[in-house]
Design an enzyme around this catalytic site. Sequence first.
Site, mmCIF file in Angstrom:
data_model
loop_
_atom_site.group_PDB
_atom_site.id
_atom_site.type_symbol
_atom_site.label_atom_id
_atom_site.label_comp_id
_atom_site.label_asym_id
_atom_site.label_seq_id
_atom_site.Cartn_x
_atom_site.Cartn_y
_atom_site.Cartn_z
ATOM 1 N N GLU B 307 15.797 -12.272 0.872
ATOM 2 C CA GLU B 307 14.785 -11.267 0.516
ATOM 3 C C GLU B 307 15.250 -9.860 0.856
ATOM 4 O O GLU B 307 14.498 -9.061 1.422
ATOM 5 C CB GLU B 307 13.473 -11.602 1.244
ATOM 6 C CG GLU B 307 13.130 -13.089 1.153
ATOM 7 C CD GLU B 307 11.825 -13.487 1.822
ATOM 8 O OE1 GLU B 307 10.944 -13.992 1.134
ATOM 9 O OE2 GLU B 307 11.701 -13.273 3.055
ATOM 10 N N CYS B 325 4.871 -7.862 -0.981
ATOM 11 C CA CYS B 325 4.676 -7.278 0.353
ATOM 12 C C CYS B 325 5.551 -6.048 0.562
ATOM 13 O O CYS B 325 5.166 -5.123 1.290
ATOM 14 C CB CYS B 325 4.987 -8.302 1.440
ATOM 15 S SG CYS B 325 3.681 -9.508 1.684
ATOM 16 N N CYS B 398 1.812 -14.410 2.564
ATOM 17 C CA CYS B 398 1.741 -13.020 3.002
ATOM 18 C C CYS B 398 1.247 -12.078 1.924
ATOM 19 O O CYS B 398 0.544 -11.103 2.207
ATOM 20 C CB CYS B 398 3.118 -12.562 3.495
ATOM 21 S SG CYS B 398 4.480 -12.970 2.384
ATOM 22 N N CYS B 399 1.645 -12.316 0.665
ATOM 23 C CA CYS B 399 1.459 -11.306 -0.369
ATOM 24 C C CYS B 399 0.011 -11.103 -0.811
ATOM 25 O O CYS B 399 -0.465 -9.963 -0.832
ATOM 26 C CB CYS B 399 2.347 -11.622 -1.573
ATOM 27 S SG CYS B 399 4.116 -11.501 -1.212
#
Lengths: 650, 650
Positions: B307, B325, B398-399
């Site tokens: 990432e 994110c 998370c997003c």
Amino acid sequence: MTESTPAGPVAPSAAAAVRLRPLGVGQVRITGGLAGEWQRRTREVTVPTAVALVESTGTLRNLEIAAGEADGGFQGMHFADSDVAKVLEAVAWRLAAHGPDDDLRRTVDHWTGVLERAQRPDGYLNSWVQITAPDRRYGALVSSHELYCYGHLIQAAVALDRATGDGRLLAVARRVADHVVAEFLRAGRPDLDGHPGVETALVELYRHTGERSYLDQAADFVERRGHGHAGRSDRGSVYLVDHEPVRTSTTLNGHAVRALYLEAGVVDVATETGDDELLAASVRRWEDTVAHKTALTGGHGSRHLFEAFGDRDELPPDQSYNETCAAVASIHWSWRLLLATGEAQFADLVERTLYNTVAASTNVDGDRFFYVNALQRRPDATPPPKGGRRRAWFTCACCPPNVARLLGSLGHYTATTSADGVQLHLFVPAEIQANDGVQLRVATEYPDDGRVRVTVDATPTTPWRLELRLPAWSAPGRTALTVAGTPADVRPDERGYLVVHRAWRAGDTVELDLDVAPRLTYPHRRLDALRGTVAVERGPLVYCFEQVDQPAGVTLDDLALTGGDPLTAHQESSLGLPGPVTVVDTGADVLAAPAHDGPVHDGLPYGAAHAAAPAVKARVTARAVPYHLWDNRDGGAMRVWLPRSPRSTR
Amino acid sequence: MTESTPAGPVAPSAAAAVRLRPLGVGQVRITGGLAGEWQRRTREVTVPTAVALVESTGTLRNLEIAAGEADGGFQGMHFADSDVAKVLEAVAWRLAAHGPDDDLRRTVDHWTGVLERAQRPDGYLNSWVQITAPDRRYGALVSSHELYCYGHLIQAAVALDRATGDGRLLAVARRVADHVVAEFLRAGRPDLDGHPGVETALVELYRHTGERSYLDQAADFVERRGHGHAGRSDRGSVYLVDHEPVRTSTTLNGHAVRALYLEAGVVDVATETGDDELLAASVRRWEDTVAHKTALTGGHGSRHLFEAFGDRDELPPDQSYNETCAAVASIHWSWRLLLATGEAQFADLVERTLYNTVAASTNVDGDRFFYVNALQRRPDATPPPKGGRRRAWFTCACCPPNVARLLGSLGHYTATTSADGVQLHLFVPAEIQANDGVQLRVATEYPDDGRVRVTVDATPTTPWRLELRLPAWSAPGRTALTVAGTPADVRPDERGYLVVHRAWRAGDTVELDLDVAPRLTYPHRRLDALRGTVAVERGPLVYCFEQVDQPAGVTLDDLALTGGDPLTAHQESSLGLPGPVTVVDTGADVLAAPAHDGPVHDGLPYGAAHAAAPAVKARVTARAVPYHLWDNRDGGAMRVWLPRSPRSTR
């Protein structure tokens, strides 16, 4: 083929549906040239290095622990046993190519003994499982790769028996294979290894021993693919090459090395069982792979993430993976298709992959290795973990011994025979003893020079066909052929070979003069990552531009080619590389930064046409060197594909 | 600023070295438009969906187990606590923006209670550690991310207190922060979290409570970076953003979200401590990132593997990561730099990222989410695991809550005040209550239309400055400004704002007419992956071409733009998307395959110039839609960047 000569790595059975048959151990002796240099450094450096590292990094020790001869815990990747086997196979072919060596003989004896003693009475053999979870045999094939390790063990055992007549490891391998057949074929254990490789090995063991159940097991494993038998992985069934059956799959996805090893097994099964449908499916995938998923260097695998093939036409030069093992596996696959079909396109890819990805994977000293073979390195790069410069070794040490076993057996991939002829596929200086008393001698400076002289040193009196591959890059109109001093037509047959059919006499020569003038190569317009670029090739060699060779003050990324400047090849001895190197010089434009030196709009590197348009600020002579020699001087920037200048003639 | 109004997400202290000050909760009410629609779907769908999934996927249950109120094992990612906190923060801003809601109130009470009871008496709180290894507190920060989880907990607690006056979670957060200060600042524990995030949270907690040790702790964590305190990872110290100190680092590498969260903390520390050197270092990295490592959509992170940001100018449209994110984190960073400097370039990137990457990350129904935001999807794509189409949820969730907390607090990012004026950064229909009795009303159809009308509904009698951001894409010569009915000069100040300084009367209007005519955008020549392409933009919107919108029989990958064809924007209601959509139509060339339909040379997609050159076989009208609407109809091919035709005028 001389019946008494032991076979090389691939030896189709007498009944196999193949058009060409490879020569045996010792029938092709490479006598010099670039291939000879590769063999020298493999023999003198890479093989001893690999042997020492397998012993010093705990890899052999895992098996000693499994044999009850050492203490401690398992070290390395779960499938580290495969490295022991792969190095043994490299040792075997090195002994075959260059004769006995006391140190290596002791290594073979020692390692074979360890493997013998580590093997369980029922034939099972895997140090990771035996040390960490002896009751979980084949319980985690998705990642333990016991069958994959067996594959390499079997290949090493066959190689040792063929190359040296030492059948000790073969006995181990047969017990392993019998155990697999008992478990998976007879008792019906449904699992499949997450990493193919055992398929082609089992076929070769069948070929070597005549034991039919090994072929049946290989065919069974091939057919199991695509039905979810390889288990579940976070990385998906495509990573396990278990997403689609081999008869219906049309393209290669997922882990490149796994997919390519499987294809070698598919072709082996197809040819040994005469299964034309299976063969056709593999040919279809090969053509798709070549057309859409192959780098100019022959590399396969566009993604670092999961070491995967990418989508069709996804071929980034910078972030491509092009694993060294994938190149070796690709050669295994193409070679088997060449034997099956006799078509030059397969040999063309073997050569492209060999002279570029495989050749580049090792440094000129033979002791540092690329795992990943990119076609571009940016300045100040922050490469992914397996990218960057060549390394001395890897925790996952698959690549260096893979190259060593290929280069040690390179003679095997040079020439073949058919019912009425001899085929020359690779142009390397060599002495070839073919079937029926044919002896050939190949003299050439290829690929520095395009001239290849084949001398018939011995021949039967009956006519036979000498077939020389005409590489696709050498147009017939720019190629010359001379037979016994007389110019001949350069007209390849439907399979891509120049056929000289005559009654030969000892001393006859055939001279082939291939067009190795440097040339510009353009990408298909659908290759997004290469749009607007051009590369330099010469014969089978892809060239690259390293920062270190460019004029002082010229930044590699500012260079652009017009397409109209002459390319000049000449030998250069002052590059800081061993021996003279044929470099290619060409006029090039130096581009100015658009608008100003940096962002073009809004701080971002995007803008309106007038802001984004590059301008030419200078003219220089740019220099390209063979790609296989890159990263031997410094860690600076490199490009295979250079931008086309705005002044480009196309 | 009205002193009694609670603050929004970012509230610099009175002593902070900032040029602009954000408005408080309720001071900006978004009344419609695209932003209003984003808030509606966040309120009606995304937040309830996220609440339900945190409860149904075991994420909340982890904390219940830690509290001794439930049985079972830990589920999900080690840092799953952060999802609970992030959803709580989203709930807080949603309550602030849209008023009370009984269900959400019960959720807040319930979850807060669980967190209270899970917290250890000394303040420690992490369900993964408490369940699986209670004696290994902070023992695996490289991946356990206790401090990262604290960061989100603190942000949620501050948000709840500010948005609803509910200080229960704040008490938990303070105990957590006090525990961190005791362990890391006072007792000298040297470790650092592998995932930044706690830094900006601690500064905000300092701002909210006045407790100086939180700021000291944040500054300490910021300075610890780059010295190996984050532990060891196979992925390298760059993955942990621990490879270089923040004062000397010049570029962002490694994990994009981590690097960007850290920068928000760096700016917070710099502004609260008046540390100009620290601020300058962050600005320098921002400018480098924008110039070399930002997608046209504002996306950050060029690599799926780890990432990560890639190298400078490595910006592939197809395999870029551009995590959702990272877009949120980028807005956090740019917003803080905007507050510090008052420069429009930072607001420009906030807008670009918001209207493209953030907006595209959620489907039009609000219940499916992109983790990865690519700028190209090939036909028959085999996307990496986090790529592909939008999903209903993620194991690493998370997003979606990150987007929900941003959109719920979007008013916060719309306008600011300074000593003598009000700044309008985002053009959304809104009612704004600024300082000193200034009330503004913004009416606009932006970005469908470029006209923005600001009405002064209330004003003090003393003169003040209304400052309107002039986006970099709207050239002054193509922009109109009317003040109280009188045309005014369009001349941005040195920070990029149009300043109207006058004694205002209630009812005065300012009309800004931005140039939202569709435009072609070209990449900087150094962007290898985009060479020879062009994109369509319109106002702040990046457009894209989806296969589904192209004429029947036309393959998206065959389309090419000449650069000379007019771009026509019009509203279209029959696309299968909600509401009328402003599409852009343009004439386009359809390219024929070079030479023949497939490989151009040697079976490979590479060949000589004549074989590789594309030809134009037809002319059609191609259609582009806003990028943020893509993938709402089917999973077909999409491109932001189209090839330039060989007939291209540049």
